[in-house]
Design a protein around this motif. Structure first.
Motif, PDB file in Angstrom:
ATOM      1  N   LEU A  32      37.168  33.217  41.342  1.00 17.36           N
ATOM      2  CA  LEU A  32      38.374  33.904  40.869  1.00 17.36           C
ATOM      3  C   LEU A  32      38.138  34.765  39.633  1.00 17.36           C
ATOM      4  CD1 LEU A  32      40.961  31.039  41.360  1.00 17.36           C
ATOM      5  CD2 LEU A  32      40.815  33.167  42.668  1.00 17.36           C
ATOM      6  N   ASP A  34      37.002  37.673  37.697  1.00 15.45           N
ATOM      7  CA  ASP A  34      36.688  39.016  38.180  1.00 15.45           C
ATOM      8  C   ASP A  34      36.600  40.080  37.098  1.00 15.45           C
ATOM      9  OD1 ASP A  34      39.318  39.213  37.460  1.00 15.45           O
ATOM     10  OD2 ASP A  34      40.047  39.848  39.418  1.00 15.45           O
ATOM     11  N   LYS A  36      38.951  40.873  35.118  1.00 17.78           N
ATOM     12  CA  LYS A  36      40.265  41.467  34.902  1.00 17.78           C
ATOM     13  C   LYS A  36      41.314  40.430  34.537  1.00 17.78           C
ATOM     14  CE  LYS A  36      41.548  44.981  37.132  1.00 17.78           C
ATOM     15  NZ  LYS A  36      42.079  45.869  38.146  1.00 17.78           N
ATOM     16  N   ARG A  37      41.184  39.237  35.081  1.00 16.92           N
ATOM     17  CA  ARG A  37      42.181  38.200  34.817  1.00 16.92           C
ATOM     18  C   ARG A  37      41.940  37.583  33.442  1.00 16.92           C
ATOM     19  NH1 ARG A  37      41.068  36.584  40.426  1.00 16.92           N
ATOM     20  NH2 ARG A  37      42.895  37.115  41.650  1.00 16.92           N
ATOM     21  N   GLU A  41      46.123  33.926  32.993  1.00 15.28           N
ATOM     22  CA  GLU A  41      46.281  34.137  34.435  1.00 15.28           C
ATOM     23  C   GLU A  41      45.449  33.129  35.218  1.00 15.28           C
ATOM     24  OE1 GLU A  41      46.948  38.742  35.355  1.00 15.28           O
ATOM     25  OE2 GLU A  41      45.201  38.368  34.084  1.00 15.28           O
ATOM     26  N   ARG A 113      36.395  46.694  43.145  1.00 17.76           N
ATOM     27  CA  ARG A 113      36.906  45.697  42.193  1.00 17.76           C
ATOM     28  C   ARG A 113      38.355  45.318  42.507  1.00 17.76           C
ATOM     29  NH1 ARG A 113      35.492  48.323  38.014  1.00 17.76           N
ATOM     30  NH2 ARG A 113      37.398  49.496  37.801  1.00 17.76           N
ATOM     31  N   GLU A 114      39.197  46.314  42.760  1.00 17.83           N
ATOM     32  CA  GLU A 114      40.606  46.050  43.059  1.00 17.83           C
ATOM     33  C   GLU A 114      40.763  45.304  44.391  1.00 17.83           C
ATOM     34  OE1 GLU A 114      43.364  46.667  41.160  1.00 17.83           O
ATOM     35  OE2 GLU A 114      41.915  47.164  39.595  1.00 17.83           O
ATOM     36  N   ARG A 117      39.876  41.645  43.946  1.00 15.33           N
ATOM     37  CA  ARG A 117      40.977  40.952  43.269  1.00 15.33           C
ATOM     38  C   ARG A 117      42.123  40.680  44.242  1.00 15.33           C
ATOM     39  NH1 ARG A 117      44.217  42.585  37.745  1.00 15.33           N
ATOM     40  NH2 ARG A 117      45.265  40.601  37.584  1.00 15.33           N
ATOM     41  N   ASN A 120      41.186  37.887  46.684  1.00 14.25           N
ATOM     42  CA  ASN A 120      41.254  36.576  46.021  1.00 14.25           C
ATOM     43  C   ASN A 120      42.695  36.122  45.832  1.00 14.25           C
ATOM     44  OD1 ASN A 120      38.515  35.932  45.763  1.00 14.25           O
ATOM     45  ND2 ASN A 120      38.313  37.206  43.953  1.00 14.25           N
ATOM     46  N   GLU A 121      43.583  37.046  45.483  1.00 20.78           N
ATOM     47  CA  GLU A 121      44.985  36.682  45.299  1.00 20.78           C
ATOM     48  C   GLU A 121      45.652  36.320  46.629  1.00 20.78           C
ATOM     49  OE1 GLU A 121      46.670  39.978  43.149  1.00 20.78           O
ATOM     50  OE2 GLU A 121      45.781  39.313  41.267  1.00 20.78           O
ATOM     51  N   GLU A 135      31.871  43.180  47.324  1.00 26.96           N
ATOM     52  CA  GLU A 135      31.118  43.398  46.087  1.00 26.96           C
ATOM     53  C   GLU A 135      29.753  44.023  46.353  1.00 26.96           C
ATOM     54  OE1 GLU A 135      31.081  39.552  44.208  1.00 26.96           O
ATOM     55  OE2 GLU A 135      32.969  39.936  43.171  1.00 26.96           O
TER      56      GLU A 135
END
Length: 174
Positions: A32, A34, A36-37, A41, A113-114, A117, A120-121, A135
């Motif tokens: 999880l 990444d 960014k979080r 979060e 990258r987006e 994410r 994963n969400e 990746e």
């Protein structure tokens, strides 16, 4: 100020090889993370988040790459991070770039990258293999193939609506 964590090269290697035989909780948390979080979060997604992040830090699998404030500057661009990870602020995610001749070019790294994410969400730990394939995509063709595979998996796991949203966000214009 919340801290943002990213995988180190050792962390990326662990995702691929499972050499350290991490516990399911540590492995899920590592997936999880990444770049960014924020830790707050991650705290919503990971059990015993503080202990889990500390364990991953101590093993050198993740590193703190940024801290966030409650209100990021509106005009700030992406912050550079050593290695292949870039951490843009929420208001500064770059879109397609223009090239001479006026055509738009997909920013493969940003899309990759987006998409990881989003996967994963949507799917949580089940997204591990899809996230790794995304990746590893180094060009638009490889990225498209990985994203199309992800759409099929999302449709099966979450339904056509979720798959259509993912397609609209990541495959239209690719």
């Amino acid at each position: 100020m919340p801290t943002i964590y990213a995988k180190t090269p050792a962390g990326l290697n662990e995702i691929e090889t499972r050499a350290r035989k991490l516990s399911p909780r540590l492995r899920s948390a590592l997936i999880l993370i990444d770049g960014k979080r924020s830790e707050s979060e991650l705290g919503k997604l990971v059990q015993q988040a503080e202990e889990t992040l500390q364990a991953l830090l101590e093993q050198g699998l993740i590193e703190a790459v940024a801290t966030t404030s409650s209100k990021p500057p509106r005009d700030a661009g992406p912050a550079s991070v050593p290695g292949p990870v870039s951490v843009p602020g929420p208001a500064s995610v770059p879109g397609p770039a223009s090239v001479p001749g006026g055509t738009a070019v997909l920013d493969v790294a940003t899309t990759r990258r987006e998409a990881v994410r989003a996967i994963n969400e949507l799917l949580g730990p089940e997204a591990e293999m899809l996230a790794l394939k995304i990746e590893r995509a180094n060009d638009e063709l490889a990225l498209r193939a990985a994203l199309e595979r992800a759409v099929a998996y999302i449709a099966n796991a979450r339904g056509g609506g979720a798959a259509a949203q993912f397609t609209a966000k990541f495959l239209i214009g690719l």
